[in-house]
Design a protein around this motif. Structure first.
Motif, PDB file in Angstrom:
ATOM      1  N   VAL A 145       0.826  -1.194   0.000  1.00 23.69           N
ATOM      2  CA  VAL A 145       0.000   0.000   0.000  1.00 23.69           C
ATOM      3  C   VAL A 145       0.858   1.240   0.000  1.00 23.69           C
ATOM      4  CG1 VAL A 145      -1.868   1.130   1.175  1.00 23.69           C
ATOM      5  CG2 VAL A 145      -1.556  -1.300   1.428  1.00 23.69           C
ATOM      6  N   LEU A 146       1.857   1.245   0.856  1.00 26.65           N
ATOM      7  CA  LEU A 146       2.523   2.495   1.161  1.00 26.65           C
ATOM      8  C   LEU A 146       3.643   2.836   0.195  1.00 26.65           C
ATOM      9  CD1 LEU A 146       2.489   2.053   4.996  1.00 26.65           C
ATOM     10  CD2 LEU A 146       0.989   3.430   3.588  1.00 26.65           C
ATOM     11  N   THR A 147       4.137   1.869  -0.545  1.00 22.51           N
ATOM     12  CA  THR A 147       5.139   2.256  -1.540  1.00 22.51           C
ATOM     13  C   THR A 147       4.727   1.888  -2.954  1.00 22.51           C
ATOM     14  OG1 THR A 147       6.337   0.202  -1.284  1.00 22.51           O
ATOM     15  CG2 THR A 147       7.019   2.011   0.121  1.00 22.51           C
ATOM     16  N   ARG A 148       3.800   0.919  -3.103  1.00 23.88           N
ATOM     17  CA  ARG A 148       3.433   0.535  -4.469  1.00 23.88           C
ATOM     18  C   ARG A 148       2.016   0.950  -4.836  1.00 23.88           C
ATOM     19  NH1 ARG A 148       5.393  -5.604  -5.029  1.00 23.88           N
ATOM     20  NH2 ARG A 148       7.565  -5.329  -4.470  1.00 23.88           N
ATOM     21  N   TYR A 149       1.336   1.543  -3.929  1.00 22.19           N
ATOM     22  CA  TYR A 149      -0.019   2.064  -4.173  1.00 22.19           C
ATOM     23  C   TYR A 149      -0.987   1.016  -4.700  1.00 22.19           C
ATOM     24  CZ  TYR A 149       2.904   6.211  -5.076  1.00 22.19           C
ATOM     25  OH  TYR A 149       3.827   7.194  -5.050  1.00 22.19           O
TER      26      TYR A 149
ATOM     27  N   ALA B 160      -2.381   8.514   5.593  1.00 25.19           N
ATOM     28  CA  ALA B 160      -1.659   7.482   4.842  1.00 25.19           C
ATOM     29  C   ALA B 160      -0.326   8.025   4.365  1.00 25.19           C
ATOM     30  CB  ALA B 160      -2.502   7.017   3.663  1.00 25.19           C
TER      31      ALA B 160
ATOM     32  N   LEU C 119       1.995   7.905   7.199  1.00 26.37           N
ATOM     33  CA  LEU C 119       2.379   6.523   7.467  1.00 26.37           C
ATOM     34  C   LEU C 119       3.421   6.079   6.439  1.00 26.37           C
ATOM     35  CD1 LEU C 119       1.693   4.252   9.402  1.00 26.37           C
ATOM     36  CD2 LEU C 119      -0.040   3.466   7.809  1.00 26.37           C
ATOM     37  N   ALA C 120       3.193   6.475   5.189  1.00 27.16           N
ATOM     38  CA  ALA C 120       4.158   6.144   4.142  1.00 27.16           C
ATOM     39  C   ALA C 120       5.497   6.800   4.437  1.00 27.16           C
ATOM     40  CB  ALA C 120       3.628   6.593   2.787  1.00 27.16           C
TER      41      ALA C 120
ATOM     42  N   PHE D  89       7.252   4.777   6.845  1.00 23.11           N
ATOM     43  CA  PHE D  89       7.766   3.550   6.245  1.00 23.11           C
ATOM     44  C   PHE D  89       8.988   3.801   5.373  1.00 23.11           C
ATOM     45  CE2 PHE D  89       5.461  -0.485   6.806  1.00 23.11           C
ATOM     46  CZ  PHE D  89       4.580  -0.087   7.773  1.00 23.11           C
TER      47      PHE D  89
END
Lengths: 359, 444, 193, 211
Positions: free
Chosen positions: C18-22, C177, C180-181, C184
């Motif tokens: 979720v957070l790097t590859r959407y 989000a 959060l990203a 990460f």
């Protein structure tokens, strides 16, 4: 017994305040806490100005002014009470400055403060509502935005000049000599190169402890930060368990996993002292991981939080892409805070022993 | 060994101004306003009417359902009216107004001299009921009910609550010093009634004189004096039991569920008076104190005495008043006017100066966790306050143990954001009660 | 062994779905309003993602490649996964009704979702072996579940906050989000793959 | 039926990205510059329109129980066609869009339009609806792409438009920045809407006051 002829003739008070109980309060207030934390950071801040000269002061002022102005602007725009005077924005600015290298281009501190106050704090509703530590969001924001500027460190003046007085004389000097941080050298060139750059292990420890090394403003002087932190512990503004556990975790894991001989991992040969004294661990453990708003509510939760911070810090320092991981570790644990609070809470009174009689 | 509870706070106790002052006797007021509602539960019903002559100690109001307590005339005189007058707890409430005739004449049949040892437990409970004795620590729970536990609850310990943990108040302390024998006698009476073999007197260590006196008096009497660390709210029933016996009363249960009974010092003195001398509860020790009171005192005041009389006796005020509180500053009730009167539960009247009143703006919770550290019931006060603020009263009850809160006020005392958490919790409790009633009436 | 562990950690945390590859954002924003729903959803995702990536690997390597039908990959994967999820739903409904009550609706939500299709496609692009595909899928699913549960708990905490009216709801979820990203990011570069 | 209305509803009122919160993955993943955003937008526009036409044309033939698999088959086929076309004529874009191109198949917006609109309406309105939604999607994509590219890189369609004085915060074109930018865009849209609502309410109040 004698009867009084008239009823009481005292002057009745004109107005009485009616509130529900309790009616007394101790002398603490949010404003007081925030300003005292600011004060305890001050020695380390002053030291950084001596250490890095005028550019450090400029970075610091930019951060503080930027944070305060941003908070005032947003609150004015939202038509709520402007609360800059409670010191929380100033504290965010000061902590943010402590995470930035001295003499960084002017727009970096400004953008960082806007990100810290505008994005991390006020989108959530201001003081008390934010989920992430604003100062660290600000730092992570510019770290990702300007990686080069953020890793161009100023070199300590005290470390380079023969004596302290010489450094004082150079405070007004504008030129920033750039160099690497101890953790940066460790990451890129290894432990031996780091020790050599200080000319011996004890010299390295001493330099790290007193603070005449390179790094961001608040990463250098361990002693002054610890003193400030101790004041907070004594005043009961922070719990001693948090810094102790966080620093202890880092020390333990770096000792176990941090040692390399000829590029190969050998257990229990790491240098915990180096890892404790370098980087942002001290300031993180005393001033950031203890931030009330973004950490768990209970002491047990906070200890778990501190342990997690230590663990992630070690992970990033030893295996990650960045030389320093305190900032990210605290942000990640901030994200875990609601989960910790969900599962760790005090058991209510009367629930410990089984009820003696059941009706 | 010093015993104590976990959590709690230690406010400045402010007892210096009255703790050495002997209990004074208040001059007889001209008019007394005796409320008929003096205990938790339904108000009693007046049995006298305007124009009646009454004697001191005469019954003037009777319990409507047998669960309440009767009220007696505090002096002799004439009933002028039965009307609504200020009550320190319930706003305006029905009072029997008695105009004193200045003679202060006892009713016949009182002031007997009998020994408690010859009376049976049932007889003594009846005497206690007839003399209108209630818990005098502030809760005003009828004593005779407390002393008649259901058969299946075995009570083995009596605890005398002499902690007096509220700041300012010294009435219990003075009672112990000046009526030590009565207090001990009361303790023995209650122990006999409950059939318990073990009694404890819990006293906080800021009252060393009382501790040594009680220790001396209790020798050879199966009563142990326990020294407690000074800490608020140690005088709360459940905390007292926790501190002395290290037992926790389960949530929603009573002390009798862990085999304990807790009695206040003042109540025990009243019990002794009632059982031996057949004197009803018509007067009590009241501490009148505060920074704006000229001469703070401990005074023996008749039930129904207006506060104005008490302050007059103290020489009036100096400086501007902010609040007048009945009870201690932590759990007491702020008064609307000085026309309210002394009731059986009035342990003290405290004035708070204008400049002491803390009306700082309430801020958002900064999650510092201090309220959790001091909460003796081990709740999450800050979460409860936020839930109440957001209107989630039901969640507070189902997930966060709202009903366990004893409203001791420690959370507010330490809150740096000055959130009146207790007030939020009371609101939630009230909202939930309304909802329950609505459901009940709706289902009928 | 280390290789697989690193692959797992990489998929789960370092290159979080979720957070790097959407990927899987619709579910990420849609389900995270409720903490309990998000935990169930997380479990559903982990199991389905793993099973479907195993199935698609088999189909790709034993049917599509030998027959030279590689260009039909997308269609085949989508259909296979949809059918598989449908079957799984029926089986669970029949034999494990209690589980179905908890999970049922999530299964169908998951059926056509970019996470579930994305992982087989990534596996196929990276030319992973069967075990590596499975590990990668397991890691990706776990990463998704971690992010989802974290995010749901954060959003529940936000209910107590005083979010400005105009940002309430979806906007603050996005900003959260984002932060959060940002957190990460600390893991970036941890496992060079 | 007002076709123009069908077309315009997708632009703002029911904008697939900002209002319906569907198809968020591409809205973040390929909007780090305008070119990719536009490419993805047009691809989706094409797929959604074609699919709406197909679904609507066969809506009376498809058994309701098997409709979802059929829709997916149809979408997947169209997407494959689009992919092969892109690969042949715009290989650079094809590579840039990478995995997100086959994932168009599972974009919720496409399936949603088929289910909500095309399955119940005749061919022409369905096509218009698809076009409207597609254009709305493209507008959303380009808006996000433009904002992110200008702030995060100082350029527009690859041309440096802000001078060397500008130091772009790189984070805006990274994942976290993408989330934050979209959050603020929706926030600004909400703010606008609230202002309008307040105004109309005020006007109503004023009108009510005079009566």
């Amino acid at each position: 017994m004698e009867t009084k002829e008239t009823t009481a003739n005292i002057q009745k008070p004109e107005k009485l305040v009616i509130t529900s109980s309790p009616h007394v309060h101790n002398t603490e207030s949010v404003t007081k806490i925030m300003w005292i934390v600011n004060l305890t950071l001050l020695p380390a801040a002053i030291f950084s100005v001596i250490n890095f000269g005028l550019p450090a002061l400029i970075t610091m002022l930019l951060c503080i002014a930027g944070s305060a102005a941003c908070e005032a602007a947003i609150q004015y725009w939202r038509k709520v009470k402007v609360t800059v005077s409670d010191g929380s924005a100033v504290l965010t600015g000061l902590l943010l400055a402590m995470c930035l290298p001295a003499g960084i281009a002017w727009y970096v501190p400004v953008i960082a403060s806007v990100a810290a106050i505008g994005i991390a704090k006020h989108t959530m509703g201001g003081l008390g509502h934010n989920v992430f530590n604003p100062a660290h969001i600000g730092r992570a924001f510019v770290m990702a935005s300007y990686p080069v500027a953020m890793t161009t460190w100023a070199v300590s003046r005290i470390g380079n000049s023969a004596d302290f007085a010489g450094a004082m004389g150079k405070v007004a000097d504008f030129d920033v000599v750039t160099g690497a941080t101890p953790l940066g050298i460790l990451k890129q060139q290894g432990y031996q190169a780091l020790v050599d750059s200080f000319g011996g292990q004890s010299a390295m420890y001493k330099a790290l402890f007193i603070g005449n090394t390179g790094g961001s403003l608040g990463e250098t002087s361990a002693i002054l930060l610890i003193l400030g932190g101790l004041v907070l512990v004594i005043k009961k503004y922070i719990k001693w368990q948090v810094p102790v556990v966080m620093i202890g975790t880092v020390a333990l894991f770096t000792w176990i996993f941090g040692g390399k001989v000829d590029g190969k991992l050998v257990y229990f040969t790491g240098d915990p002292v180096l890892h404790i004294l370098s980087g942002g661990l001290i300031i993180g453990a005393f001033f950031m991981a203890t931030d009330m708003v973004t950490t768990p509510l209970t002491t047990q939760g906070q200890v778990l939080f501190a342990f997690g911070c230590g663990l992630i810090t070690v992970l990033i320092r030893l295996y990650g892409g960045y030389p320093e991981g305190v900032c990210y570790s605290i942000l990640l644990m901030n994200a875990l805070t609601p989960l910790i609070d969900r599962y760790i809470f005090p058991k209510k009174f009367g629930s410990l022993p089984e009820p003696v009689t059941r009706s | 060994m010093l015993r104590r509870i976990k959590g709690g706070v230690h406010p400045h106790d402010e007892k210096k101004s009255t703790d050495d002052k002997k209990i004074a006797v208040l001059p007889l007021p001209k008019k007394l306003f005796v409320p008929v509602h003096q205990h938790i539960g339904q108000p009693s019903v007046p049995v006298v009417k305007a124009g009646d002559e009454v004697k001191k100690g005469q019954l003037i109001a009777e319990s409507a359902d047998g669960r309440g307590t009767p009220v007696h005339s505090p002096t002799s005189g004439k009933v002028t009216e039965i009307g609504n007058y200020p009550h320190p707890l319930y706003g305006k409430s029905p009072c029997v107004v008695i105009e004193s005739d200045g003679l202060d004449q006892w009713q016949e049949g009182l002031l007997t001299d009998r020994s408690w040892e010859v009376l049976s437990a049932a007889e003594m409970i009846d005497i206690i009921f007839k003399n209108g004795i209630v818990g005098m620590g502030g809760a005003a729970f009828p004593t005779h009910i407390k002393l008649s536990p259901p058969k299946d609850k075995k009570i083995d310990t009596l605890i005398v609550n002499a902690a007096e943990c509220e700041p300012y108040l010294t009435s219990d302390y003075r009672t112990m010093i000046e009526y030590a024998d009565d207090v001990i006698k009361g303790t023995q009476i209650v122990m006999k009634i409950l059939g318990v073999q073990k009694g404890f007197i819990g006293i906080e260590n800021n009252k060393p004189k009382a501790i040594s006196l009680m220790k001396e008096k209790c020798k050879g009497k199966k009563i142990e004096v326990v020294e407690l660390e000074t800490k608020y709210p140690q005088g709360a029933e459940k905390m007292m039991i926790k501190a002395i016996l290290d037992k926790e009363v389960p949530s929603g249960k009573l002390p009798m569920d862990v085999g304990c009974a807790v009695q206040n010092v003042g109540s025990l003195k009243a019990v002794a008076d009632a059982v031996e001398k057949n004197i009803p509860l018509i007067e009590r020790v009241v501490t009148v104190t505060g920074r704006t009171v000229k001469n703070p005192v401990n005074v023996m005041a008749k039930v129904g005495t207006p506060f104005t009389e008490l302050f007059d006796f103290c020489g009036g005020f100096r400086g501007a008043n902010g609040k007048i509180i009945m009870g201690g500053p932590m759990m007491g009730m702020a008064q609307v006017s000085l026309d309210a009167v002394v009731v059986k539960a009035t342990s003290g009247i405290v004035s708070i100066a204008d400049n002491e009143v803390d009306l700082k703006e309430e801020l958002a919770c900064i999650r510092c966790g201090r309220c959790i550290d001091v909460c003796t019931m081990r709740l999450l006060p800050n979460v409860l306050s936020i839930l109440s603020e957001k209107g989630q009263h039901q969640t507070a009850q189902t997930d966060y143990n709202l009903m366990d809160c004893v409203e001791c006020g420690c959370c507010y005392y330490v809150c740096p954001s000055r959130r009146n958490i207790v007030h939020y919790i009371r609101q939630s409790k009230a909202k939930n009660a309304m909802l329950r009633n609505a459901i009940k009436t709706g289902s009928k | 062994m280390t290789e697989y562990f690193l692959l797992f950690m990489s998929a789960a945390i370092v290159n979080n779905f979720v957070l790097t590859r959407y990927l899987g954002l619709c579910i990420f924003f849609g389900v995270s309003k409720n903490y309990h729903a998000s935990t169930s959803m997380g479990l559903a995702i982990i199991s389905i993602i793993t099973l479907s990536s195993m199935i698609t690997w088999v189909i790709e390597h034993f049917i599509l490649l030998p027959l030279g039908l590689y260009f039909l990959k997308t269609i085949v994967f989508v259909v296979v996964i949809a059918v598989f999820v449908q079957l799984l739903e029926m089986v669970i409904k029949k034999f494990m009704p209690t589980l179905y009550n908890v999970w049922g609706i999530y299964l169908l939500l998951v059926a056509t979702n970019c996470v579930i299709l994305g992982v087989p496609l990534i596996n196929s692009e990276a030319n992973f072996t069967f075990i590596k595909s499975t590990v990668n899928a397991l890691g990706s699913g776990t990463g998704f579940a971690i992010a989802l549960i974290l995010f749901a708990s954060l959003r529940e905490k936000l209910q107590f906050s005083d979010v400005p009216k105009s940002l309430d709801g979806l906007p603050i979820a996005f900003i959260l989000a984002g932060m959060l990203a940002l957190a990460f990011q600390g893991f970036s570069g941890m496992i060079p793959l | 039926m007002n076709l123009w209305k069908e077309f315009t509803k997708g632009l703002v009122a029911e904008n697939p990205i900002f209002r319906l919160a569907l198809s968020l993955c591409p809205a973040l993943a390929v909007t780090s510059n305008v070119y990719n955003a536009l490419g993805m937008g047009v691809t989706v526009l094409f797929v959604i329109t074609c699919n709406n036409i197909v679904v609507s044309a066969f809506r009376n033939v498809i058994h309701p129980k098997v409709r979802v698999p059929v829709y997916i088959m149809s979408i997947a086929t169209i997407v494959t066609v689009a992919m092969l076309t892109l690969e042949a004529y715009l290989p650079v874009l094809f590579r840039e869009l990478g995995i997100y191109l086959p994932l168009v198949v599972v974009f919720a917006i496409i399936l949603a339009r088929a289910e909500v609109f095309a399955a119940k309406n005749s061919v022409i309105p369905s096509m218009i609806d698809g076009l409207g939604m597609g254009v709305g999607f493209t507008i959303g994509m380009v808006t996000i792409g433009a904002i992110r590219e200008i702030i995060g890189n100082g350029s527009f369609f690859g041309y440096q438009i802000l001078g060397s004085w500008y130091h772009p915060p790189l984070i805006i074109i990274l994942a976290p920045g993408g989330f934050i930018v979209i959050g603020f865009i929706i926030g600004v849209m909400n703010l606008n809407e609230k202002r309008k609502k307040d105004k109309s309410e005020k006007a109503e109040m004023a009108a009510g006051g005079t009566i």
